[in-house]
Structure formats: structure tokens, C-alpha cells
Design a protein around this motif. Structure first.
Motif, PDB file in Angstrom:
ATOM      1  N   ARG A 171       0.840  -1.197   0.000  1.00 52.40           N
ATOM      2  CA  ARG A 171       0.000   0.000   0.000  1.00 52.40           C
ATOM      3  C   ARG A 171       0.871   1.241   0.000  1.00 52.40           C
ATOM      4  NH1 ARG A 171      -3.286  -0.151   5.042  1.00 52.40           N
ATOM      5  NH2 ARG A 171      -1.386  -1.109   5.824  1.00 52.40           N
ATOM      6  N   TRP A 172       0.359   2.314  -0.617  1.00 49.10           N
ATOM      7  CA  TRP A 172       1.112   3.558  -0.622  1.00 49.10           C
ATOM      8  C   TRP A 172       0.188   4.757  -0.601  1.00 49.10           C
ATOM      9  CZ3 TRP A 172      -0.185   6.417  -4.950  1.00 49.10           C
ATOM     10  CH2 TRP A 172      -0.673   5.699  -6.048  1.00 49.10           C
ATOM     11  N   GLU A 173       0.728   5.865  -0.124  1.00 50.83           N
ATOM     12  CA  GLU A 173       0.034   7.144  -0.190  1.00 50.83           C
ATOM     13  C   GLU A 173       0.979   8.121  -0.844  1.00 50.83           C
ATOM     14  OE1 GLU A 173      -1.119   8.092   3.837  1.00 50.83           O
ATOM     15  OE2 GLU A 173      -1.817   6.028   4.100  1.00 50.83           O
ATOM     16  N   TYR A 174       0.402   8.982  -1.679  1.00 49.26           N
ATOM     17  CA  TYR A 174       1.221   9.940  -2.410  1.00 49.26           C
ATOM     18  C   TYR A 174       1.193  11.280  -1.688  1.00 49.26           C
ATOM     19  CZ  TYR A 174       2.990  12.682  -6.341  1.00 49.26           C
ATOM     20  OH  TYR A 174       3.728  13.507  -7.137  1.00 49.26           O
ATOM     21  N   THR A 229       8.009  17.733   1.564  1.00 51.19           N
ATOM     22  CA  THR A 229       6.901  16.797   1.358  1.00 51.19           C
ATOM     23  C   THR A 229       7.434  15.559   0.644  1.00 51.19           C
ATOM     24  OG1 THR A 229       5.425  18.683   1.107  1.00 51.19           O
ATOM     25  CG2 THR A 229       4.568  16.541   0.431  1.00 51.19           C
ATOM     26  N   PRO A 230       7.704  14.496   1.365  1.00 51.97           N
ATOM     27  CA  PRO A 230       8.196  13.281   0.702  1.00 51.97           C
ATOM     28  C   PRO A 230       7.163  12.766  -0.293  1.00 51.97           C
ATOM     29  CG  PRO A 230       8.474  13.120   3.079  1.00 51.97           C
ATOM     30  CD  PRO A 230       7.607  14.319   2.827  1.00 51.97           C
ATOM     31  N   ASP A 231       7.653  12.125  -1.350  1.00 57.85           N
ATOM     32  CA  ASP A 231       6.770  11.679  -2.424  1.00 57.85           C
ATOM     33  C   ASP A 231       5.772  10.616  -1.969  1.00 57.85           C
ATOM     34  OD1 ASP A 231       7.968  13.280  -4.425  1.00 57.85           O
ATOM     35  OD2 ASP A 231       9.649  11.876  -4.487  1.00 57.85           O
ATOM     36  N   PHE A 232       6.277   9.633  -1.237  1.00 60.80           N
ATOM     37  CA  PHE A 232       5.418   8.496  -0.883  1.00 60.80           C
ATOM     38  C   PHE A 232       5.504   8.175   0.601  1.00 60.80           C
ATOM     39  CE2 PHE A 232       6.054   7.768  -5.384  1.00 60.80           C
ATOM     40  CZ  PHE A 232       4.826   7.284  -5.799  1.00 60.80           C
TER      41      PHE A 232
END
Ligand code: IMP
Ligand code: MG
Length: 309
Positions: A47-50, A69-72
């Protein structure tokens, strides 16, 4: 990823609050490498969040002057990932920000990744490493290495408790159980014994029924037997094996299967331990084959339509 001002970039591209890896829900990625990375994560079932969170890095009085703001964010690994493709000068600036972030937020796990690092990172967390050749023909990963290991450990623990004070015999049927049984036996904290059998499979040539191609080495009479299977489909193989083993007069006989394809059951045999239920689809990997291929994949997945035909 905008390499200059994370600040401006974030407000431009912030997707829905929680953009997880669901197909058809792609956020507006700022860079093609981000999209590629999200596809790799999808492939491995992670799972990931952008860009779900921004970290303030510097204030002047009340005013926030800098943030990152990190990418993921990968909730399964509790890890933020920042992708980078580019010029050394920009990498230096990004490294400075990362150092600052780590100072201010020591509990936050974050990794800076170069393109070539993707697969290596996933490998470190048990999601690879996989060359193109290994995964050719695979459509979707149903269970990752990590998910399998976790589940196998749970099964091993349950068996260790249920059989406390006994010395069970694990009986595996070649070849599909190879990975499962090898992992499972190491998760059982009892003085077990191990047996393997091989049987002939139906080949559509009107052969004269199941043949024992490799029989048991030891006598199972009076023993606590656990039959270890790869996958139960129609249940006919299992039904035959349970009948065969019962005739050996064990003290007890239970079944432990890695996968259960319930929807296809024709003969219902009680199964005490099930790793995962699977949908009515042909699956390969972690011991399971398609025409003897794919047994060595460290995950369980489905085949592409081209490979199946
Ligand atoms: P059953 O007798 O129909 O239950 O078939 C069980 C056997 O068929 C398993 O032990 C596997 O060897 C094979 N099998 C059934 N489904 C699959 C699958 O999805 N992938 C790989 N092998 C399978
Ligand atoms: Mg097979």
C-alpha cells in the motif's frame, strides 16, 4: 517530483488525502518516475500514499519558511520515500533537507531513492529481487513474500500449541508443497518428523487412477499426522490422500494447506489449517507451477492471459 521548490509543487499536486494503490485511482504524479514507482508498489501488493504529509523544516518567527513533502508513504513499512532522478546540484540540496528532517523528526523513517534503487529497496524488505525474466508472465501478486512469511509463522505457532507434548509427523506431497513445508517446519517448535510422498496426477489419458510414485518411509500407525498440501482445488487429490493415510491407522490426521480455492470444491474434506483462501484463478509461485515453471518465485501470483493460453 519537483526538484526545486517542494513547497509550491506540493500544493499543485497534492492528491486526495489518502491516495492508496488502488487501480484506476492514480493521483496526478509530478514525474513519470513516481508513477513507475507506484506501479512497482502495486505489483508487490504494497500500500502507498502519495505526498500525504509535509514536514515544516524552518521558521522565521511565526512564519514557516521551508518544508519538505516526501513523495510516498508506505504504511506497511512505516516508511517515507523520496524519489530522485536528477542532477547532482539538486541532490545536494535535497540531502540537506533530508538531514534537517531527520534532526527535527528522529522517529520518521525516510529513504532517498535513485531510480536504480527501487528494486533493491523492495528486495531489502522482502519484495524481490526480481529480474524481468523472473516475473515475465505474471499478472498480479496475490501474496508477497512478507505476507506469506507472516502467515506461515502464525500457522507454525498454532500447530506448536495444538500439538504440544506430541511428536507429529508432517507428510508433504511433492512438489507443490516444497516452499511451504520447508518454511512451515522451521516455525514449529516441537520435535517433528518429516515425510514426503509423490503421487501421479491426472493427465487426461485415461490412466488407471492415482499411483503412489514415492511412498512413505516410516510407519504412521499410532502417530499424529499432519498432511501438508500446497493448494486444494476440487479436493479430489486431498480426498484420495486422506483415504490413503487413514488406512495407515494414525492416532490423528489433520490437513494443513497453504492455499484453499474454496469456490472450486467438489469433494469436501475438513481442513484444519489454511494459509490463505484464493479466488478461482490459476496461481503460481512459492512452489506452485504452471507446466513446471514459476515454482521458484518467492511470492504467489496470477498469470497473464497470454501465458495461460
Ligand atoms: P485438486 O485435486 O483439484 O484439489 O487439485 C490439487 C492439485 O492441483 C494441487 O496439489 C496442485 O498441484 C494443483 N493445482 C490446483 N490449482 C492450482 C493452481 O491454481 N496453481 C497450481 N497448481 C494448482
Ligand atoms: Mg502442480
Amino acid at each position: 517530483m519537483a526538484e526545486t521548490s517542494q513547497h509550491a509543487h506540493s500544493s499543485d499536486h497534492m492528491g486526495p488525502a489518502s491516495t492508496s494503490g488502488k487501480p484506476g485511482q492514480s493521483p496526478a504524479f509530478a514525474h513519470p518516475s513516481e508513477e513507475e514507482f507506484s506501479k512497482i508498489l502495486d505489483f508487490y501488493g504494497l500500500r502507498w500514499e502519495y505526498e500525504p504529509r509535509s514536514f515544516p523544516l524552518r521558521w522565521e518567527g511565526e512564519q514557516m519558511r521551508e518544508m519538505f513533502t516526501p513523495d510516498f508513504y508506505l504504511p506497511d513499512l512505516d516508511l517515507f520515500v523520496e524519489l530522485t532522478t536528477m542532477k547532482q546540484s539538486l541532490v545536494t540540496e535535497k540531502n540537506r533537507k533530508l538531514r534537517r528532517l531527520r534532526e527535527l523528526y528522529p522517529d520518521v523513517n525516510i529513504r532517498l531513492l535513485y531510480r536504480r534503487d527501487y528494486h533493491r529497496l523492495l528486495a531489502k524488505y522482502g519484495f524481490g529481487p526480481l529480474s524481468q525474466a523472473d516475473t515475465k508472465g505474471i499478472d498480479r501478486v496475490l501474496f508477497t513474500t512478507q505476507q506469506i512469511q507472516k502467515r506461515v509463522a502464525e500457522l507454525g505457532k498454532a500447530i506448536s500449541q495444538d500439538y504440544k507434548g506430541t511428536q507429529p509427523v508432517l507428510v508433504g506431497v511433492l512438489k507443490g508443497m516444497l516452499c511451504f513445508m520447508a518454511d512451515l517446519m522451521r516455525e514449529i517448535s516441537l520435535p517433528i518428523e518429516v515425510e514426503v510422498m509423490a503421487i501421479s496426477r491426472y493427465r487426461g489419458d485415461g490412466g488407471s487412477g492415482v499411483r503412489i510414485a514415492k511412498d512413505l518411509d516410516s510407519d504412521l500407525a499410532g502417530r499424529d499426522v499432519i498432511l501438508v498440501e500446497d493448494i486444494i482445488d476440487s479436493g479430489m487429490t486431498l480426498n484420495y490422500l486422506v483415504g490413503y493415510l487413514r488406512a495407515k491407522n494414525p492416532a490423528s490426521l489433520e490437513v494443513c494447506t497453504m492455499l484453499d480455492k474454496k469456490a472450486r470444491r467438489i469433494v469436501d474434506v475438513p481442513v484444519k489449517y489454511v494459509g490463505f483462501e484464493v479466488p478461482d484463478e490459476f496461481v503460481v509461485g512459492y512452489g506452485l507451477d504452471y507446466e513446471e515453471k514459476y515454482r521458484n518465485l518467492p511470492f504467489i501470483g496470477t498469470l497473464t492471459p497470454e501465458e495461460k493460453s
